[in-house]
Design a protein around this motif. Structure first.
Motif, short mmCIF file in Angstrom:
data_model
loop_
_atom_site.label_atom_id
_atom_site.label_comp_id
_atom_site.label_asym_id
_atom_site.label_seq_id
_atom_site.Cartn_x
_atom_site.Cartn_y
_atom_site.Cartn_z
N ILE A 3 -7.70 6.15 0.38
CA ILE A 3 -8.39 7.23 0.00
C ILE A 3 -8.03 7.77 -1.36
N GLU A 4 -6.69 8.06 -1.18
CA GLU A 4 -5.87 8.81 -2.29
C GLU A 4 -5.87 8.03 -3.34
N ILE A 5 -5.43 6.69 -3.13
CA ILE A 5 -5.52 5.59 -4.25
C ILE A 5 -6.71 5.35 -4.84
N TYR A 6 -7.65 5.28 -4.18
CA TYR A 6 -8.87 5.05 -4.99
C TYR A 6 -9.30 6.47 -5.66
N ARG A 7 -9.15 7.38 -5.26
CA ARG A 7 -9.47 8.71 -6.10
C ARG A 7 -8.65 8.88 -7.28
N PHE A 8 -7.52 8.10 -7.17
CA PHE A 8 -6.65 8.30 -8.49
C PHE A 8 -7.05 7.04 -9.45
N VAL A 9 -7.52 5.98 -8.97
CA VAL A 9 -8.08 4.78 -9.89
C VAL A 9 -9.19 5.17 -10.41
N ILE A 43 0.94 -1.27 -0.06
CA ILE A 43 0.09 0.12 0.07
C ILE A 43 1.10 1.29 -0.19
N ASP A 44 1.83 1.13 0.76
CA ASP A 44 2.94 2.46 0.81
C ASP A 44 3.37 2.56 -0.49
N PHE A 45 3.91 1.40 -1.34
CA PHE A 45 4.33 1.59 -2.59
C PHE A 45 3.60 2.16 -3.77
N ILE A 46 2.31 1.68 -3.70
CA ILE A 46 1.13 2.23 -4.51
C ILE A 46 0.97 3.51 -4.26
N TYR A 47 0.87 4.00 -2.97
CA TYR A 47 0.52 5.34 -2.60
C TYR A 47 1.91 6.17 -3.30
N ASP A 48 2.83 5.83 -2.89
CA ASP A 48 4.08 6.53 -3.65
C ASP A 48 4.18 6.69 -5.25
N ARG A 49 3.37 5.66 -5.61
CA ARG A 49 3.10 5.54 -7.36
C ARG A 49 2.11 6.73 -7.62
N VAL A 50 1.18 6.72 -6.85
CA VAL A 50 -0.02 7.65 -6.89
C VAL A 50 0.42 9.19 -6.77
N LEU A 51 1.24 9.45 -5.82
CA LEU A 51 1.61 10.76 -5.59
C LEU A 51 2.63 11.01 -6.80
N ASP A 52 3.39 10.12 -7.31
CA ASP A 52 4.42 10.73 -8.33
C ASP A 52 3.60 10.98 -9.60
N GLY A 70 -6.35 7.93 -23.12
CA GLY A 70 -7.05 6.44 -23.03
C GLY A 70 -6.81 5.91 -21.58
N LYS A 71 -7.40 4.88 -21.29
CA LYS A 71 -7.20 4.13 -19.81
C LYS A 71 -5.81 4.05 -19.36
N MET A 72 -5.26 4.46 -18.20
CA MET A 72 -3.89 4.17 -17.83
C MET A 72 -3.77 2.58 -17.42
N ARG A 73 -2.87 2.05 -18.18
CA ARG A 73 -2.45 0.54 -17.86
C ARG A 73 -1.76 0.60 -16.57
N LEU A 74 -1.97 -0.72 -15.90
CA LEU A 74 -1.27 -1.11 -14.71
C LEU A 74 0.27 -1.02 -15.02
N THR A 75 0.64 -1.48 -16.25
CA THR A 75 2.00 -1.48 -16.65
C THR A 75 2.57 0.08 -16.52
N GLU A 76 2.01 0.77 -17.03
CA GLU A 76 2.23 2.07 -17.17
C GLU A 76 2.25 2.68 -15.70
N PHE A 77 1.33 2.32 -14.79
CA PHE A 77 1.38 2.93 -13.55
C PHE A 77 2.46 2.42 -12.52
N PHE A 78 2.82 1.07 -12.68
CA PHE A 78 3.67 0.70 -11.85
C PHE A 78 5.37 0.95 -12.55
N GLU A 79 5.33 1.24 -13.56
CA GLU A 79 6.59 1.26 -14.24
C GLU A 79 7.50 2.45 -13.44
#
Length: 516
Positions: A479-485, A135-144, A507-516
């Motif tokens: 909550i911030e992760i859900y808003r971004f999704v 969750i911390d990692f995903i949140y950091d990606r969201v902030l980025d 277009g829709k953001m792909r998970l590969t693009e999100f986690f790269e």
């Protein structure tokens, strides 16, 4: 100034209206905190940080022979050591690396689709500690991504996508970690949605997980804040530890615990190690000023539809006063009955259809055959007739009831005598909170801890849920992760995300693009 206790008011010498004094410093402090996530952090410098070293300011990429690798940090970032002074420094992204990256997408999907932490752990095989790290990692990606993609809305053509916004708040809950109280702390989730696209422009929780209550208490005691009205305190943005304890005592005043029911309980209140609730008026004002920053200084004319919270209306009128003065912003307050049952709502819809038929002279069957543009035009004409003789600034009871907003009452705070009657009728029709309330419904449905608290006969007057969160910081992150999704990724059934509708994405953001 008049008033006693924490709240002081001042009276305007020109119009005689009284207003509650706000702490401008607290509003600015909260506004800056909210804006930090939209600022991309610069990468760490790739040279020796010792100013007295000969290699200071000599970049690793230019002279790699001056440095050597020296392991990695706990988050996986490469560490280098200067050969001259033996000082170490790190190079790379602030985003931590993941050793089991194959589960990143699974964790993201599950936390935004109603799975509690324990079930995520069972499904992925990760221990709870590793789930929180994900969750911390995903949140950091969201902030980025947020810093790079949402820092400015200057490219949005508001005249094309629509200039109406809806703002409301919902109440979320945290389990309070004390067996004696078993209380749930209410946290306000304030959001503004773009009405036409459903894009959540801003969404904030009424707590700051980055502060510690004992530190706030010590600072307020040292500054003498407890002897001052709230608006004049040095720490007017957050609750103090003393105030929060009093609030918790008041909430659990009628809860009794038998000594044998919880013999090992600590009867002292166990406050979270980090996090403090924000003052609601400060949070609302900062939210409104952040939205003003997003919308820029153009000539567009915006419409803001707000929930009937007096503080929320005051915040938007204050933030957008320059636009309101020149007629480039309208603020509308909406109130409706949220306690109606489904059968009562269906009955009111029938009454609304009958009222529409009476006002327009068109039967329901003929009305269903009309095109949308003609329906809207006929509705505006009917409302314009009903508004004849209506006092400016007074609430208007919407006669054509809808299921989502029964008994809706509308008040245009920026109503003016020179406003055209057809525009006034159109504003009444557009005054709805459906876009933001629809998002709140998704949050309740798709985030497990956001479900409403349950009371049971055996609960001894206490509300408790084993799937609710204990850590305020985790609530902020999810909550911030859900808003971004919601804005950028959507679900498998989503054909066009709100970001695409707003013109921010192709277009829709792909998970590969999100986690790269």
């Amino acid at each position: 100034m008049i008033g006693s206790g924490d709240e002081k008011t001042f009276k305007c010498g020109a119009c005689g209206k009284s207003s509650i004094i706000k702490n401008n410093g607290a509003v600015v402090e909260e506004y800056r905190r909210l804006r930090r996530r939209f600022r991309a952090e610069p990468p760490p410098p790739d040279f020796c940080q010792n100013e007295g070293c000969d290699n200071h300011q000599v970049r690793l990429s230019q002279s790699p022979g001056l440095y050597r690798k020296s392991g990695r940090t706990a988050t996986g970032t490469q560490r280098y050591k200067c050969k001259a002074c033996l000082r170490t420094f790190t190079v790379g992204s602030r985003i931590r690396k993941q050793h089991r990256s194959s589960t990143n997408g699974d964790v993201l999907w599950m936390i935004t689709n109603g799975m509690p932490i324990s079930k995520i752990s069972d499904f992925t095989g990760l221990c709870p500690r590793d789930v929180y790290r994900k969750i911390d990692f995903i949140y950091d990606r969201v902030l980025d991504h947020t810093a790079r993609r949402e820092g400015s809305f200057a490219s949005v053509d508001w005249s094309k996508v629509g200039r109406r916004f809806a703002t409301d708040s919902q109440t979320l809950h945290l389990n309070w970690p004390n067996k004696k109280t078993r209380a749930q702390i209410a946290v306000q989730h304030l959001c503004t949605a773009h009405a036409n696209t459903g894009y959540i422009m801003a969404g904030h929780l009424g707590l700051d997980p980055g502060v510690e209550l004992p530190d706030i208490e010590a600072q307020m005691s040292a500054a003498g804040d407890f002897d001052l009205p709230r608006a004049f305190r040095s720490q007017a943005r957050v609750w103090s530890e003393t105030e929060f304890k009093a609030h918790l005592d008041k909430m659990t005043n009628d809860v009794e615990i038998h000594p044998q029911e919880a013999p090992d309980v600590d009867f002292g209140l166990q406050l979270p190690h980090r996090g403090s609730l924000l003052r609601q008026d400060v949070s609302q004002l900062a939210h409104a000023f952040l939205l003003r920053h997003f919308l820029g200084k153009g000539d567009d004319r915006f419409i803001f539809v707000l929930d009937a919270d007096p503080g929320l209306a005051l915040s938007f009128v204050s933030a957008f006063a320059p636009r309101i003065k020149v007629g480039r912003a309208d603020v509308i307050v909406v109130h409706f009955n949220k306690n109606k049952s489904n059968d009562e709502r269906n009955m009111l819809v029938g009454d609304g259809k009958a009222a529409l038929e009476l006002a327009t002279g068109i039967t329901q069957r003929a009305w269903a055959a009309l095109k949308l543009e003609e329906k809207l035009q006929r509705t505006d004409t009917a409302i314009e007739g009903l508004l004849h003789g209506h006092l400016l600034g007074e609430p208007f009871a919407w006669p054509f009831h809808t299921k989502s907003e029964p008994h809706r009452r509308i008040r245009i705070l920026t109503d003016r005598p020179d406003m055209a009657p057809d525009r006034r009728a159109r504003l009444m029709r557009l005054a709805t909170l459906r876009s933001v309330d629809s998002y709140f419904h998704k949050v309740r449905s798709n985030i497990r801890f956001a479900a409403r608290p349950a009371h049971t006969p055996s609960g001894n007057g206490r509300a408790w849920d084993r799937h609710y969160l204990y850590n305020p910081e985790t609530m902020v992150k999810i909550i911030e992760i859900y808003r971004f999704v919601h804005n950028w990724i959507g679900s498998s059934k989503t054909k066009e995300t709100p970001a695409m509708k707003l013109g921010l994405a192709r277009g829709k953001m792909r998970l590969t693009e999100f986690f790269e």
